[in-house]
Motif scaffolding. Structure first.
Motif, PDB file in Angstrom:
ATOM      1  N   LYS A   1     -10.772   2.912   1.015  1.00 24.80           N
ATOM      2  CA  LYS A   1     -10.575   3.380  -0.342  1.00 24.80           C
ATOM      3  C   LYS A   1     -11.870   3.291  -1.140  1.00 24.80           C
TER       4      LYS A   1
ATOM      5  N   LEU B   1       0.816  -1.208   0.000  1.00 19.68           N
ATOM      6  CA  LEU B   1       0.000   0.000   0.000  1.00 19.68           C
ATOM      7  C   LEU B   1       0.852   1.262   0.000  1.00 19.68           C
ATOM      8  N   ALA B   2       1.896   1.287   0.844  1.00 20.07           N
ATOM      9  CA  ALA B   2       2.735   2.477   0.925  1.00 20.07           C
ATOM     10  C   ALA B   2       3.409   2.776  -0.411  1.00 20.07           C
TER      11      ALA B   2
ATOM     12  N   THR C   1     -11.295  11.970  -0.857  1.00 21.83           N
ATOM     13  CA  THR C   1     -11.124  10.744  -0.094  1.00 21.83           C
ATOM     14  C   THR C   1     -12.486  10.192   0.298  1.00 21.83           C
TER      15      THR C   1
ATOM     16  N   ASP D   1      -6.606   0.957   2.776  1.00 23.47           N
ATOM     17  CA  ASP D   1      -7.330  -0.037   1.989  1.00 23.47           C
ATOM     18  C   ASP D   1      -8.792  -0.167   2.372  1.00 23.47           C
TER      19      ASP D   1
ATOM     20  N   ALA E   1       1.356   7.076  -6.549  1.00 25.65           N
ATOM     21  CA  ALA E   1       0.252   7.985  -6.842  1.00 25.65           C
ATOM     22  C   ALA E   1       0.664   9.431  -6.595  1.00 25.65           C
ATOM     23  N   ALA E   2       1.356   9.673  -5.472  1.00 24.97           N
ATOM     24  CA  ALA E   2       1.815  11.026  -5.158  1.00 24.97           C
ATOM     25  C   ALA E   2       2.792  11.522  -6.214  1.00 24.97           C
TER      26      ALA E   2
ATOM     27  N   ARG F   1       2.237   1.953  -3.432  1.00 22.96           N
ATOM     28  CA  ARG F   1       1.219   2.458  -4.351  1.00 22.96           C
ATOM     29  C   ARG F   1       0.896   3.927  -4.051  1.00 22.96           C
ATOM     30  N   GLN F   2       0.848   4.252  -2.764  1.00 13.34           N
ATOM     31  CA  GLN F   2       0.562   5.633  -2.395  1.00 13.34           C
ATOM     32  C   GLN F   2       1.693   6.556  -2.833  1.00 13.34           C
TER      33      GLN F   2
ATOM     34  N   ASN G   1      -7.745  10.578  -3.518  1.00 16.25           N
ATOM     35  CA  ASN G   1      -6.500  10.950  -2.852  1.00 16.25           C
ATOM     36  C   ASN G   1      -5.831   9.689  -2.308  1.00 16.25           C
ATOM     37  N   ASP G   2      -5.212   8.921  -3.197  1.00 11.97           N
ATOM     38  CA  ASP G   2      -4.595   7.645  -2.830  1.00 11.97           C
ATOM     39  C   ASP G   2      -3.510   7.802  -1.769  1.00 11.97           C
ATOM     40  N   THR G   3      -2.872   8.963  -1.740  1.00 10.30           N
ATOM     41  CA  THR G   3      -1.735   9.157  -0.847  1.00 10.30           C
ATOM     42  C   THR G   3      -2.125   9.020   0.622  1.00 10.30           C
TER      43      THR G   3
END
Length: 376
Positions: A151, A78-79, A110, A148, A85-86, A81-82, A142-144
């Motif tokens: 989301k 997850l980190a 979000t 999970d 995304a950022a 992917r975030q 806002n994926d950052t």
């Protein structure tokens, strides 16, 4: 397969256009304007006609991954992917700005922005103001900062929520497939396109396959879910092939080559729509059979006497599910009291609230004006 014919596109003044990663990601990584150029031309043409468009665009993770091409990142993390995304938000916005004569504004939403009524209305006001000053809003999750379990998950459903948020007349979903088919056309040469869907039934949902893209998170099922949400708000959805220039250009002439999903006959009151379709809370209020029956009959508030217990934690003003003794959701609403207070007043008469808590926000746990019934 027979060629799909053009059909009239419903008249619209404001629309939400969703563009997926499969239309923006280059084969060698990064973003490409190959298909975005035609879509941007359609946006500009529509704006010149006095129409308003909100763009929901994917592509940030794909862009971020390309910038770190030399590193092998564990995409399941997850980190990571975030971080991607950022990193990729800037080039994704830059792509759309390079193709737009108008200023482009990034709007990141979000789960909590859409679940919290106050923040939902703030987002609505911001988007409407951007449209009023002739700016192109580009929306993404806002994926950052998302986790999970909270989301939104895919931009198809986000686009449907945004369409209701801004009171759009039309939801446009640009895909890499021509339309909804009764079977997967990539595997079945006899698959037939469905140009018009009056209602999304379980049989229609069964036609959906999985994602056809290695870079996106959605498939046909999420597009049908999005069309279903939009229909509940009285908004038509047009699904079309964003890779076909003639198809995209025809949209500007009021013609659709794709699938048109019709809206519900009556437009659901905006507040009730939000209550039903905002991202779900993990918390719930369990009620007894009598209260569940009273709520199902319509016009009733949820009173503390009908509350059995509370599942999870929530605060006053939060959106929570109301479930019956079997765990089936019967309604959703904004609670007047936090979970601690609801537990204390469960099973009591409304007149006892002040004595039990030392204060009262009113006789109802969830007032009928803040309650939406789940379709049975």
């Amino acid at each position: 397969m027979a060629e799909l014919a053009f059909q009239p596109l419903p008249a619209w003044r404001r629309a939400v256009l969703k563009v997926g990663s499969n239309l923006l990601a280059a084969d060698g990584g990064g973003l490409t304007p190959t298909y975005a150029q035609t879509l941007a031309a359609f946006i500009a043409h529509s704006q010149a006609q006095g129409r308003e468009l909100v763009l929901v665009s994917s592509g940030a993770v794909a862009a971020g991954r390309a910038l770190l091409r030399a590193r092998a990142l564990p995409v399941a993390d997850l980190a990571e992917r975030q971080a991607l995304a950022a990193l990729g938000q800037a080039p994704m916005i830059a792509l759309w700005q390079s193709l737009s004569s108008r200023a482009v504004a990034q709007v990141l939403l979000t789960h909590d922005d859409l679940r919290n009524r106050r923040r939902y209305l703030n987002a609505r006001a911001t988007l409407r103001q951007l449209l009023a000053i002739e700016v192109l809003p580009v929306v993404n999750e806002n994926d950052t900062v998302a986790v999970d379990e909270l989301k939104l998950g895919d931009n198809d459903n986000l686009a449907a929520i945004v369409a209701a948020l801004v009171d759009a007349d039309l939801l446009l979903i640009a895909s890499d497939i021509d339309a909804l088919y009764n079977a997967d056309p990539r595997r079945d040469s006899t698959a037939a396109a469905i140009p018009h869907v009056a209602e999304i039934t379980p049989q229609v949902l069964a036609m959906a396959g999985g994602s056809g893209s290695a870079v996106g998170t959605g498939g046909m099922r999420t597009k049908l879910q999005a069309a279903q949400k939009a229909a509940a708000a009285g908004i038509a959805t047009a699904l079309f092939n964003g890779r076909d220039a003639a198809t995209v250009q025809a949209l500007g002439e009021g013609r659709l080559r794709g699938t048109l999903f019709m809206p519900a006959q009556s437009r659901m009151q905006a507040r009730k729509y939000w209550l039903l379709h905002a991202p779900a809370s993990a918390a719930a209020i369990r009620v007894d059979a009598g209260a569940a029956s009273a709520l199902a009959g319509g016009g009733a508030s949820l009173l503390p006497g009908g509350v059995v217990d509370v599942v999870g934690e929530f605060h006053r003003g939060d959106l929570v599910d109301v479930i019956d003794p079997s765990g089936r959701m019967v309604a959703r609403g904004l609670t007047q009291y936090g979970a601690v207070d609801v537990r204390r007043m469960a099973g009591r008469h409304s007149r006892d609230i002040d004595g039990v808590l030392g204060y009262s926000y009113g006789p109802a746990v969830v007032h009928r004006d803040d309650l939406a019934l789940t379709a049975v």
